[in-house]
Design an enzyme around this catalytic site. Structure first.
Site, PDB file in Angstrom:
ATOM      1  N   THR A 180      55.966  15.794  -9.149  1.00  0.00           N
ATOM      2  CA  THR A 180      54.662  15.430  -8.867  1.00  0.00           C
ATOM      3  C   THR A 180      53.328  16.093  -7.706  1.00  0.00           C
ATOM      4  O   THR A 180      54.499  16.264  -6.662  1.00  0.00           O
ATOM      5  CB  THR A 180      54.511  13.688  -8.615  1.00  0.00           C
ATOM      6  OG1 THR A 180      53.034  13.530  -9.066  1.00  0.00           O
ATOM      7  CG2 THR A 180      54.824  13.447  -7.236  1.00  0.00           C
ATOM      8  N   ASP A 205      52.019  13.815 -16.898  1.00  0.00           N
ATOM      9  CA  ASP A 205      50.535  14.109 -17.051  1.00  0.00           C
ATOM     10  C   ASP A 205      50.377  13.810 -18.704  1.00  0.00           C
ATOM     11  O   ASP A 205      50.064  14.123 -19.515  1.00  0.00           O
ATOM     12  CB  ASP A 205      49.894  15.497 -16.962  1.00  0.00           C
ATOM     13  CG  ASP A 205      50.959  16.694 -17.004  1.00  0.00           C
ATOM     14  OD1 ASP A 205      52.183  16.742 -17.109  1.00  0.00           O
ATOM     15  OD2 ASP A 205      50.133  17.318 -17.844  1.00  0.00           O
ATOM     16  N   GLU A 263      62.808  26.075 -19.732  1.00  0.00           N
ATOM     17  CA  GLU A 263      63.229  25.050 -20.858  1.00  0.00           C
ATOM     18  C   GLU A 263      64.955  25.687 -21.165  1.00  0.00           C
ATOM     19  O   GLU A 263      65.866  25.776 -21.384  1.00  0.00           O
ATOM     20  CB  GLU A 263      63.016  24.919 -21.493  1.00  0.00           C
ATOM     21  CG  GLU A 263      62.009  23.796 -21.422  1.00  0.00           C
ATOM     22  CD  GLU A 263      60.667  24.857 -21.485  1.00  0.00           C
ATOM     23  OE1 GLU A 263      60.424  25.783 -21.045  1.00  0.00           O
ATOM     24  OE2 GLU A 263      59.400  24.061 -21.000  1.00  0.00           O
ATOM     25  N   THR A 277      50.436  16.232 -22.920  1.00  0.00           N
ATOM     26  CA  THR A 277      48.385  15.883 -22.427  1.00  0.00           C
ATOM     27  C   THR A 277      48.429  16.798 -21.577  1.00  0.00           C
ATOM     28  O   THR A 277      49.143  16.835 -21.049  1.00  0.00           O
ATOM     29  CB  THR A 277      47.636  14.510 -22.935  1.00  0.00           C
ATOM     30  OG1 THR A 277      49.217  13.304 -22.050  1.00  0.00           O
ATOM     31  CG2 THR A 277      47.364  13.948 -24.531  1.00  0.00           C
TER      32      THR A 277
HETATM   33  C1  UGA Z   1      53.953  23.013 -18.969  1.00  0.00           C
HETATM   34  C2  UGA Z   1      55.297  22.470 -18.882  1.00  0.00           C
HETATM   35  O1  UGA Z   1      55.089  21.120 -20.844  1.00  0.00           O
HETATM   36  C3  UGA Z   1      56.039  21.459 -17.905  1.00  0.00           C
HETATM   37  O2  UGA Z   1      57.637  21.394 -17.957  1.00  0.00           O
HETATM   38  C4  UGA Z   1      57.199  23.174 -17.540  1.00  0.00           C
HETATM   39  O3  UGA Z   1      57.144  23.473 -16.319  1.00  0.00           O
HETATM   40  C5  UGA Z   1      55.274  23.992 -16.820  1.00  0.00           C
HETATM   41  O4  UGA Z   1      54.626  24.106 -18.529  1.00  0.00           O
HETATM   42  C6  UGA Z   1      55.442  25.005 -16.577  1.00  0.00           C
HETATM   43  O5  UGA Z   1      55.744  26.562 -16.874  1.00  0.00           O
HETATM   44  O6  UGA Z   1      56.141  25.699 -15.841  1.00  0.00           O
HETATM   45  P1  UGA Z   1      51.843  22.092 -17.658  1.00  0.00           P
HETATM   46  O7  UGA Z   1      50.908  21.252 -18.483  1.00  0.00           O
HETATM   47  O8  UGA Z   1      51.562  23.367 -18.013  1.00  0.00           O
HETATM   48  O9  UGA Z   1      53.272  22.019 -18.113  1.00  0.00           O
HETATM   49  O10 UGA Z   1      52.159  21.482 -16.664  1.00  0.00           O
HETATM   50  P2  UGA Z   1      51.533  21.151 -15.763  1.00  0.00           P
HETATM   51  O11 UGA Z   1      51.479  19.261 -16.410  1.00  0.00           O
HETATM   52  O12 UGA Z   1      50.588  21.295 -15.149  1.00  0.00           O
HETATM   53  O13 UGA Z   1      53.211  20.656 -14.599  1.00  0.00           O
HETATM   54  C7  UGA Z   1      54.101  20.088 -14.937  1.00  0.00           C
HETATM   55  C8  UGA Z   1      55.050  19.689 -13.368  1.00  0.00           C
HETATM   56  O14 UGA Z   1      54.806  19.869 -12.957  1.00  0.00           O
HETATM   57  C9  UGA Z   1      54.091  18.264 -13.563  1.00  0.00           C
HETATM   58  O15 UGA Z   1      54.776  16.996 -13.265  1.00  0.00           O
HETATM   59  C10 UGA Z   1      53.187  18.437 -12.651  1.00  0.00           C
HETATM   60  O16 UGA Z   1      52.305  17.178 -12.096  1.00  0.00           O
HETATM   61  C11 UGA Z   1      54.082  18.944 -11.314  1.00  0.00           C
HETATM   62  N1  UGA Z   1      53.664  20.300 -10.840  1.00  0.00           N
HETATM   63  C12 UGA Z   1      52.606  20.949 -11.078  1.00  0.00           C
HETATM   64  C13 UGA Z   1      54.160  20.246  -9.287  1.00  0.00           C
HETATM   65  O17 UGA Z   1      55.029  19.274  -8.493  1.00  0.00           O
HETATM   66  N2  UGA Z   1      53.636  21.039  -8.831  1.00  0.00           N
HETATM   67  C14 UGA Z   1      52.716  21.768  -8.704  1.00  0.00           C
HETATM   68  O18 UGA Z   1      52.377  22.731  -7.969  1.00  0.00           O
HETATM   69  C15 UGA Z   1      51.926  21.816 -10.081  1.00  0.00           C
HETATM   70 MN    MN Z   2      51.021  19.320 -17.899  1.00  0.00          MN
END
Ligand code: UGA
Ligand code: MN
Length: 354
Positions: free
Chosen positions: A108, A216, A301, A329
């Site tokens: 997060t 999310d 993954e 989502t």
């Molecule tokens: C998609 C996949 O569903 C993620 O599991 C994958 O990590 C990501 O792509 C990827 O390509 O790395 P997406 O919705 O695009 O997910 O990514 P986010 O939801 O923005 O981020 C994934 C997770 O990392 C979230 O729990 C978010 O809180 C966390 N995150 C995001 C961080 O810890 N740091 C950041 O700078 C951005």
């Molecule tokens: Mn996401």
């Protein structure tokens, strides 16, 4: 003799008369004094009534004190819940052998919607028995927002933090797919889990399931019951991902034979992070298995799974992968135009409110 008596009685009468005159004077003084004191009291009371009280000024510190005490109360209530859980786990929950713990690792990071996302997620998790939340902040320090949030959550949790290296972090304006997100954080969760299980030797310490839940997504409670029986790696469909209604492993004869995906099906495991869970035993048996932050787009993954399992060994869940129980989502970034305009005038929202 008679004359003597009458002169004595005259003397007495005179004496009584002077005493009466003196008492009258004293009584009068007493009455006057009493009247004066009452009058002063009345005047003072009237003055108090007329005085203006700035209630807002009086109430503000009181409000602050009340909310501080409420915060403290919530914190202590959270601590009591945690202590009670630690004290008598057998009483509330079925024996550990029949219900393995689900360790959910969630990366997060600080942004406007963070508390909203964490609220929704934690309130889903509150409905899942025997769940241990490992929340990993993408930050050099644990923030007070997340610390306080967890304390009040009522969940069993571990709070960790690790910042994403600067060169790996998405910059403002970068497309979201440019760099993988949450990589160091998930690896930190795995590191903690491996370390922590060392102190819980034996079969119980090894039993469990590891799931990577982004903050999310939307999770059905049914999903957690599906993954609880994971032997090695279990899989299921994920809704609203990869530009599709859903992506899913395709199952024939109880085995995963290929993947329903619109993009690069040739990847070793063309699945979203939300679409699989790993048994704790497998995680512990492969101490070097982790996510590769340098993996090309879409291969994150696979970078973990290819060190743990083959496609043939995958365990399909959710009615042979025919039900969608989790959705990828994404939350819209809130627009702050009006907030910024008010900030210029010094009228922005109170920054102390989370
Ligand atoms: C998609 C996949 O569903 C993620 O599991 C994958 O990590 C990501 O792509 C990827 O390509 O790395 P997406 O919705 O695009 O997910 O990514 P986010 O939801 O923005 O981020 C994934 C997770 O990392 C979230 O729990 C978010 O809180 C966390 N995150 C995001 C961080 O810890 N740091 C950041 O700078 C951005
Ligand atoms: Mn996401």
């Amino acid at each position: 003799m008679l004359g003597e008596v009458s002169s004595i009685s005259n003397l007495l009468e005179e004496e009584i008369a002077t005493m009466a005159a003196r008492m009258k004077l004293k009584l009068k003084t007493v009455f006057v004094l009493y009247f004066m004191v009452s009058l002063m009291g009345l005047i003072y009371a009237l003055m108090q009534l007329g005085q203006q009280c700035d209630c807002a000024e009086h109430d503000l510190p009181k409000d602050r004190a009340i909310s501080r005490l409420q915060e403290e109360l919530y914190r202590l209530q959270g601590q009591i819940r945690q202590l009670e859980k630690a004290k008598q786990p057998e009483k509330k929950q079925p024996p550990k052998s029949s219900l393995s713990t689900i360790f959910v690792i969630t990366p997060t990071y600080a942004r406007l919607v963070q508390k909203a996302e964490l609220t929704r997620l934690s309130q889903t998790f509150l409905h899942v028995p025997q769940l241990h939340w490992i929340l990993v902040e993408d930050s050099p320090r644990k923030t007070s927002l997340v610390s306080n949030f967890l304390m009040k959550s009522g969940l069993t949790y571990t709070h960790l933090n690790i910042p994403t290296a600067k060169e790996r972090k998405l910059q403002e304006g970068d497309p979201s797919w440019l760099k993988p997100r949450g990589v160091e954080q998930r690896n930190e969760g795995l590191r903690w889990l491996r370390e922590d299980r060392k102190t819980e030797p034996g079969d119980n310490g090894q039993q469990g399931v590891v799931y990577f839940a982004d903050d999310d997504n939307t999770y059905s409670l049914q999903l957690f019951e599906e993954m609880r029986s994971t032997q090695r790696v279990s899989v299921w469909p994920v809704g609203l991902v990869g530009g599709m209604k859903f992506e899913s492993p395709v199952v024939e004869g109880g085995k995963v034979v290929r993947f329903h995906t619109g993009w690069r099906p040739s990847r070793p495991f063309p699945m979203d992070m939300a679409g699989f869970a790993v048994s704790l035993r497998l995680v512990l048996a492969n101490p070097d298995a982790c996510f590769d932050g340098e993996a090309p787009m879409g291969f994150l993954e696979s970078s973990l799974l290819k060190g743990l399992v083959t496609v043939d060994e995958l365990e399909p869940k959710a009615d042979n992968c025919t039900k969608v129980l989790v959705w990828h989502t994404r939350t819209e970034k809130p627009k702050m135009k009006r907030e910024e305009a008010l900030q210029v005038q010094g009228l922005g929202s109170d920054p102390a409110v989370e």
